[in-house]
Motif scaffolding. Structure first.
Motif, PDB file in Angstrom:
ATOM      1  N   GLN A 191       1.307  -0.983   0.131  1.00  0.00           N
ATOM      2  CA  GLN A 191       0.059   0.324   0.125  1.00  0.00           C
ATOM      3  C   GLN A 191       0.750   1.241   0.552  1.00  0.00           C
ATOM      4  O   GLN A 191       1.923   1.403   0.910  1.00  0.00           O
ATOM      5  CB  GLN A 191      -0.717   0.183   1.160  1.00  0.00           C
ATOM      6  N   VAL A 200       1.119  -5.297   3.017  1.00  0.00           N
ATOM      7  CA  VAL A 200       0.285  -5.403   3.075  1.00  0.00           C
ATOM      8  C   VAL A 200      -0.145  -6.455   4.244  1.00  0.00           C
ATOM      9  O   VAL A 200       0.550  -7.570   3.572  1.00  0.00           O
ATOM     10  CB  VAL A 200      -1.265  -5.178   1.824  1.00  0.00           C
ATOM     11  N   LEU A 204      -5.126  -9.299   4.401  1.00  0.00           N
ATOM     12  CA  LEU A 204      -6.414  -8.202   3.821  1.00  0.00           C
ATOM     13  C   LEU A 204      -6.514  -8.218   2.479  1.00  0.00           C
ATOM     14  O   LEU A 204      -5.048  -8.802   2.341  1.00  0.00           O
ATOM     15  CB  LEU A 204      -4.828  -6.855   4.276  1.00  0.00           C
ATOM     16  N   SER A 205      -7.722  -7.886   1.657  1.00  0.00           N
ATOM     17  CA  SER A 205      -7.130  -7.817   0.581  1.00  0.00           C
ATOM     18  C   SER A 205      -6.699  -6.724  -0.085  1.00  0.00           C
ATOM     19  O   SER A 205      -6.763  -5.570   1.257  1.00  0.00           O
ATOM     20  CB  SER A 205      -8.887  -7.755   0.361  1.00  0.00           C
ATOM     21  N   GLU A 211      -9.660  -3.877  -0.143  1.00  0.00           N
ATOM     22  CA  GLU A 211      -8.910  -3.355   2.063  1.00  0.00           C
ATOM     23  C   GLU A 211      -8.205  -2.229   2.226  1.00  0.00           C
ATOM     24  O   GLU A 211      -8.152  -0.922   2.555  1.00  0.00           O
ATOM     25  CB  GLU A 211      -9.000  -4.284   2.724  1.00  0.00           C
ATOM     26  N   ALA A 212      -7.090  -2.782   1.977  1.00  0.00           N
ATOM     27  CA  ALA A 212      -5.637  -1.882   1.768  1.00  0.00           C
ATOM     28  C   ALA A 212      -5.971  -0.663   0.666  1.00  0.00           C
ATOM     29  O   ALA A 212      -5.104   0.532   1.982  1.00  0.00           O
ATOM     30  CB  ALA A 212      -4.401  -2.655   1.297  1.00  0.00           C
ATOM     31  N   LEU A 253      -3.649   1.006   8.339  1.00  0.00           N
ATOM     32  CA  LEU A 253      -3.370  -0.529   7.684  1.00  0.00           C
ATOM     33  C   LEU A 253      -3.315  -1.588   8.746  1.00  0.00           C
ATOM     34  O   LEU A 253      -4.323  -2.619   9.261  1.00  0.00           O
ATOM     35  CB  LEU A 253      -2.051  -1.273   7.149  1.00  0.00           C
ATOM     36  N   ILE A 283      -7.175  -1.315  10.209  1.00  0.00           N
ATOM     37  CA  ILE A 283      -7.918  -2.279   8.903  1.00  0.00           C
ATOM     38  C   ILE A 283      -8.005  -4.130   9.937  1.00  0.00           C
ATOM     39  O   ILE A 283      -8.681  -5.032   9.911  1.00  0.00           O
ATOM     40  CB  ILE A 283      -8.498  -1.902   7.438  1.00  0.00           C
ATOM     41  N   ALA A 284      -6.212  -4.405   9.609  1.00  0.00           N
ATOM     42  CA  ALA A 284      -6.242  -5.652   9.504  1.00  0.00           C
ATOM     43  C   ALA A 284      -6.872  -6.451  10.602  1.00  0.00           C
ATOM     44  O   ALA A 284      -6.784  -7.447  11.076  1.00  0.00           O
ATOM     45  CB  ALA A 284      -4.339  -6.083   9.912  1.00  0.00           C
ATOM     46  N   PRO A 337     -13.591  -1.590  10.556  1.00  0.00           N
ATOM     47  CA  PRO A 337     -13.568  -2.534   9.107  1.00  0.00           C
ATOM     48  C   PRO A 337     -14.347  -1.925   7.862  1.00  0.00           C
ATOM     49  O   PRO A 337     -14.656  -0.741   8.573  1.00  0.00           O
ATOM     50  CB  PRO A 337     -14.708  -3.371   9.523  1.00  0.00           C
ATOM     51  N   ALA A 352     -14.638  -3.085   5.033  1.00  0.00           N
ATOM     52  CA  ALA A 352     -15.183  -4.561   3.122  1.00  0.00           C
ATOM     53  C   ALA A 352     -15.844  -4.237   2.892  1.00  0.00           C
ATOM     54  O   ALA A 352     -16.725  -3.576   1.605  1.00  0.00           O
ATOM     55  CB  ALA A 352     -14.921  -5.202   4.039  1.00  0.00           C
TER      56      ALA A 352
END
Ligand SMILES: [Zn+2]
Length: 352
Positions: free
Chosen positions: A82, A136, A140-141, A144-145, A304, A307-308, A313, A315
């Motif tokens: 990212q 990333v 994590l997709s 999302e990243a 990051l 989110i991870a 969240p 997504a």
């Protein structure tokens, strides 16, 4: 390769470009996701003083390394990364004081450097020099990243507004940034989060996703009265204006509690940057007013991580996934309120 290039306001073209190569000290990425920011809509409409056209747009970027420039140590082909959007110089007075978000020599991906609405993107050496490329985390997709960049700006805003335990927080504006503010405020321990939005359609969509304690439709409502009523006349500890509206900024000052903080998170149009403000609110009630200008490389790493770990969240906030050719459509969907987060997936179908 295909790119989305800005030429002038309302003139953004999807076109062919030669494949770039990595600069010495830089990287070349295969862009997997580049998400659409409200700023992209502003640029589409009226350009930007710091953007030098023609320019490939897009600054919320995640992808994989396909080439490592000479001397760019620590990176390998295939790394999932990212990238920061705002690039501080790392050497000026502000950077040396630990304030890279207000670096006067800041450059930006998608403004002075070609951005991520492209199949391939060059990461300049100066990004690596300020530790602006992040791995990333597993699981994590890329989509999302890509949202880490806007979340990092939200982290910067809430650090300055000192959002914390037990507070009542008002977020004005229910776009993607407003939604991230609601979620981050909760993650930072806010007791109550109220969300205010002008567009009924956007408010319904956003409230359904992030579940504020109160969703206040601004149309035809005195939102200041509404907030005072919901807080027993005390006002909110923090009011974050995530909308480019002078009226919303004026209202925010009147919604703030004694010793509260108002964040002018969103900028106003350059030709109308002034508001009328009763400065006695600031004086007698000891209200603080703060801003937020992008984010630092460290904020991107924090984002990051949030989110991870599932603390924030993202997504479910990604409501639209579009191919590169439909980027401009995605920009309009962000403005109209039909989408929360739009992400562009530049790889032709079949590329995994
Ligand atoms: Zn600097």
């Amino acid at each position: 390769m295909r790119v989305v290039r800005f030429y002038a306001p309302r003139d953004v073209r999807v076109e062919e470009a030669p494949e770039p190569t990595a600069d010495p000290g830089g990287l070349l990425l295969r862009v997997r996701n580049c998400s659409v920011c409200g700023t992209d809509a502003k640029i589409w409409r009226s350009g930007h003083p710091n953007l030098s056209p023609p320019r490939v747009l897009g600054h919320e970027v995640a992808g994989e390394v396909v080439e490592v420039g000479e001397g760019a140590g620590g990176w390998s082909v295939g790394d999932r990364v990212q990238v920061i959007a705002a690039i501080p110089d790392g050497t000026c007075h502000e950077c040396r004081h630990g304030w890279p978000t207000v670096c006067p020599n800041q450059e930006r991906i998608g403004y002075q450097h070609d951005g991520g609405f492209a199949e391939l993107m060059r990461v300049p050496a100066q990004v690596l020099a300020v530790d602006g490329v992040n791995r990333v985390p597993d699981g994590l997709s890329f989509a999302e990243a890509s949202v880490a960049e806007p979340l990092s700006c939200v982290i910067n805003g809430q650090e300055q507004a000192r959002v914390g335990e037990g507070q009542t927080v008002v977020v004005v504006g229910a776009g993607p940034i407003g939604c991230l503010h609601v979620r981050l405020a909760r993650a930072r321990g806010a007791a109550r989060v109220l969300l205010i939005e002008l567009s009924a359609r956007r408010l319904e969509l956003a409230a359904g996703l992030v579940g504020p304690d109160e969703a206040i439709a601004a149309e035809g409502t005195d939102t200041v009265d509404a907030v005072l009523e919901l807080t027993d006349g005390r006002g909110a500890d923090v009011v974050i204006v995530a909308a480019g509206s002078g009226r919303a900024q004026e209202g925010a000052l009147r919604m703030a509690a004694r010793r509260g903080t108002v964040s002018f998170f969103g900028g106003l149009p350059k030709d109308r940057p002034t508001i009328t403000c009763d400065t006695n609110i600031v004086h007698y009630r000891e209200v603080a007013v703060v801003g937020a200008n992008g984010s630092s490389p460290a904020h991107n790493r924090q984002a990051l991580d949030l989110i991870a770990t599932g603390a924030v969240p993202v997504a479910d906030l990604i409501t639209h996934r579009l191919p590169l050719d439909r980027t401009v459509e995605g920009i309009h969907a962000t403005t109209s309120g039909e989408a929360i987060k739009v992400t562009v997936e530049p790889q032709p179908s079949g590329v995994t």
